[in-house]
Each structure stands twice: as C-alpha cells, then as structure tokens.
Design an enzyme around this catalytic site. Structure first.
Site, short mmCIF file in Angstrom:
data_model
loop_
_atom_site.label_atom_id
_atom_site.label_comp_id
_atom_site.label_asym_id
_atom_site.label_seq_id
_atom_site.Cartn_x
_atom_site.Cartn_y
_atom_site.Cartn_z
N ASP A 137 0.84 -1.20 0.00
CA ASP A 137 0.00 0.00 0.00
C ASP A 137 0.88 1.25 0.00
OD1 ASP A 137 -2.20 -1.65 0.15
OD2 ASP A 137 -2.42 -1.43 2.33
N ARG A 138 0.33 2.35 -0.48
CA ARG A 138 1.09 3.60 -0.59
C ARG A 138 1.75 3.98 0.74
NH1 ARG A 138 0.28 9.08 0.28
NH2 ARG A 138 1.28 10.46 -1.26
#
Length: 325
Positions: A137-138
């Site tokens: 995930d970012r």
C-alpha cells in the site's frame, strides 16, 4: 523485441479472469482486455471467454501484446536497494510512495523511479506495472522484490501462489491485542459503504493473517505486534485488525481519531521478506530497516532495548512455526 509470455497451472476450479487476476496482480478489466485481444489460451486452445470455468490441473498460457513505452514522470526521491543481481531487485519502499501508475495517481511512482534508473525489468504485468511481482500500500514501507526478467517474474509469482514466498510486518496498534496469538481467516472484498476501503465480505477473496504480540507501550495503551500474511489482499492487515476493533497508529482510513491524527505515516512496515531465488534456488531473506519516523516513535513510546531485541529477524521467524499454519 521478443514478446513476453507466461503460463500458470490451476490447483482448483476457478474462473479464468479471476485466476489471471490473482496470478498477474492486474485488475479484472486489464485481464478482460488481454482475453479480448486473443492473448490467452487454455491447454493450447485459444479462448475469448473471460468467465470460462477452469478445471484443476489446466494450464493457462498468455502472450502479452507489445507495449508502447510511456515516459516516466520526474522524480525527486531515491529508494534504498537492499539487493540486486541479474534476476531480481530487492528494495526498501518508502512510506507515501505509490508502487505503480494509475489514473488516480498524479505523483511519481516506484515504476517511474525504476524507469529513471534504467533497470531492465520483466514485462509480465504490462508496461505500467513492469517488474512488479507484489505490491505494498502507498503508506506502507518495507521490503519488496522486483523481477528483472520474465523467467524470474514467473518463478516468483508461483511462489506467491504456493506460499513459499513470505512476509512479516511490524505494526503499532491501539488497543493491545487480547491474545498472544490471533489468527484471522476471513474473506475480504470492496466495502459497500466506502469505495476507498476494503472490508470483511463473505463474497470476497479468502484472506488469512496471523498476529503475535511483541511489546506493550510505556502506558499500555498501544502494542508493537508482528503480522504474517498467508494471502496478499488489498489492505489485508488493516481490514483484519479493524474486524477485531484494533487499529494501526497513523492509519487515517481505518484508524480511530486519536494519536493517529498527529502521525505523518501509518506505522506498518514490511520488515522481513523471504523467498527462493529464481536462479540459484536457495532461500533468501531480506530485512528492511524501520526508517526514522517509525524508529523515533518506538524509541519514544516503547523500551528501546527491549523492542530491538524482540524484532531480531531470526527470533521473529522462529515465532511462526508450522504448527500455527
């Protein structure tokens, strides 16, 4: 230039588009486009049916269409390389860095950085995701492996499928876990209430995570835990924790509005990554340092000597025995 090819064998009955989505890490729409372009065959027979029901033991072949190269965005950051050879690149992804381009992503991504570096990469996942075997995930930092050729990409993708590739994450949660060991095996799908979120869904994809306590904070309101993924669903750790009313500090999407509001990043880190090297066939293990924000937070809220001893990579791997699977 030789066109990229790949093949995968099913171990259960499954729809063709679902199977390829799982193997290639692409969206269902991207997979449908591949099938529509007559790039996919099953046991040597071409198919144009995305919903084709595959049987156990069938082999799916893909010949990827040649991709038009898109220019990389300008970058103003660097990424730490943990290991590199002719087949793989292992990096420590910073928090706030998106892995691959998408219509909703305006800032430079990890793929842009790879292009700027001129690193030769596999093409199995297409131009916009080339080399990307798995994603983070970012906001999540930590260890990632990137394939530098198609043979390595296919071998690593198979390891994701048969679970011989593994990941251990460190996280700071609030409130502390109730049990020393918590295993959550519940399917995950897109939330029907918030399209930005994932949620427990009986119609979702199977997902399994194991959590183990490591150390309570000074005031006993938070806890450092280690998490092992047995599947790799979007936001899996965060969704499974939310399902038992636990939240990661700094998680503004799934977390509660307390101390997390003041954090500049989510305290979730892919600490250990292990897999079998696609060429040497030896097991390799990589550890990604915590980074200054997470390190400073742990030093302030936890006993530094204790947590450094508890996150020894060998100790963490020994925590997860085959009996807990």
């Amino acid at each position: 230039m030789t066109q990229a090819k790949a093949h995968f064998t099913t171990d259960t009955a499954v729809r063709l588009d679902v199977f390829l989505t799982q193997q290639l890490g692409q969206t269902r729409n991207q997979i449908t486009q591949l099938i529509d372009q007559e790039c996919v065959s099953v046991d040597g027979k071409a198919t144009s049916k995305a919903g084709l029901k595959l049987k156990e033991g069938q082999t799916v072949y893909i010949i990827f269409p040649e991709q038009k190269s898109t220019p990389a965005l300008e970058i103003d950051f660097d990424v730490e390389i943990l290991y590199e050879d002719d087949d793989i690149l292992v990096i420590d992804k910073p928090s706030s860095l998106t892995v691959h381009p998408a219509l909703s992503v305006k800032e430079p991504t990890l793929v842009d950085w790879l292009k700027h570096k001129g690193i030769s990469l596999s093409t199995l996942s297409g131009e916009e995701r080339h080399g990307i075997v798995h994603r983070l995930d970012r906001g999540t930092s930590g260890a990632m492996v990137i394939a530098k050729n198609n043979v390595a990409h296919e071998a690593l993708s198979l390891q994701l499928q048969d679970k011989t590739m593994g990941r251990f994450y460190l996280a700071v949660v609030n409130p502390p876990m109730k049990e020393e060991v918590t295993v959550i095996d519940r399917p995950i799908g897109r939330s029907t209430h918030n399209r930005l979120k994932m949620a427990i869904s009986e119609t979702g994809k199977n997902a399994k995570t194991e959590f183990r306590k490591l150390l309570p904070s000074h005031d006993d309101t938070e806890e450092l835990i280690v998490c092992k993924l047995y599947t790799g669903r979007t936001h899996q750790i965060r969704v499974h924790l939310e399902s038992i009313s636990r939240h990661i500090i700094g998680d503004h999407l799934y977390g509660s509005h307390t101390k997390s509001d003041k954090m500049e990043r989510i305290l979730l880190h892919a600490y250990i990554l292990y897999f079998t090297h696609p060429t040497t066939h030896e097991k390799v293990t990589f550890t990604a340092s915590l980074g200054p924000v997470m390190e400073d937070y742990l030093n302030k809220h936890f006993d530094p000597k204790e947590f450094h001893a508890l996150i020894d990579p060998i100790r963490i791997e020994h925590l997860f025995s085959s009996e807990s699977l």
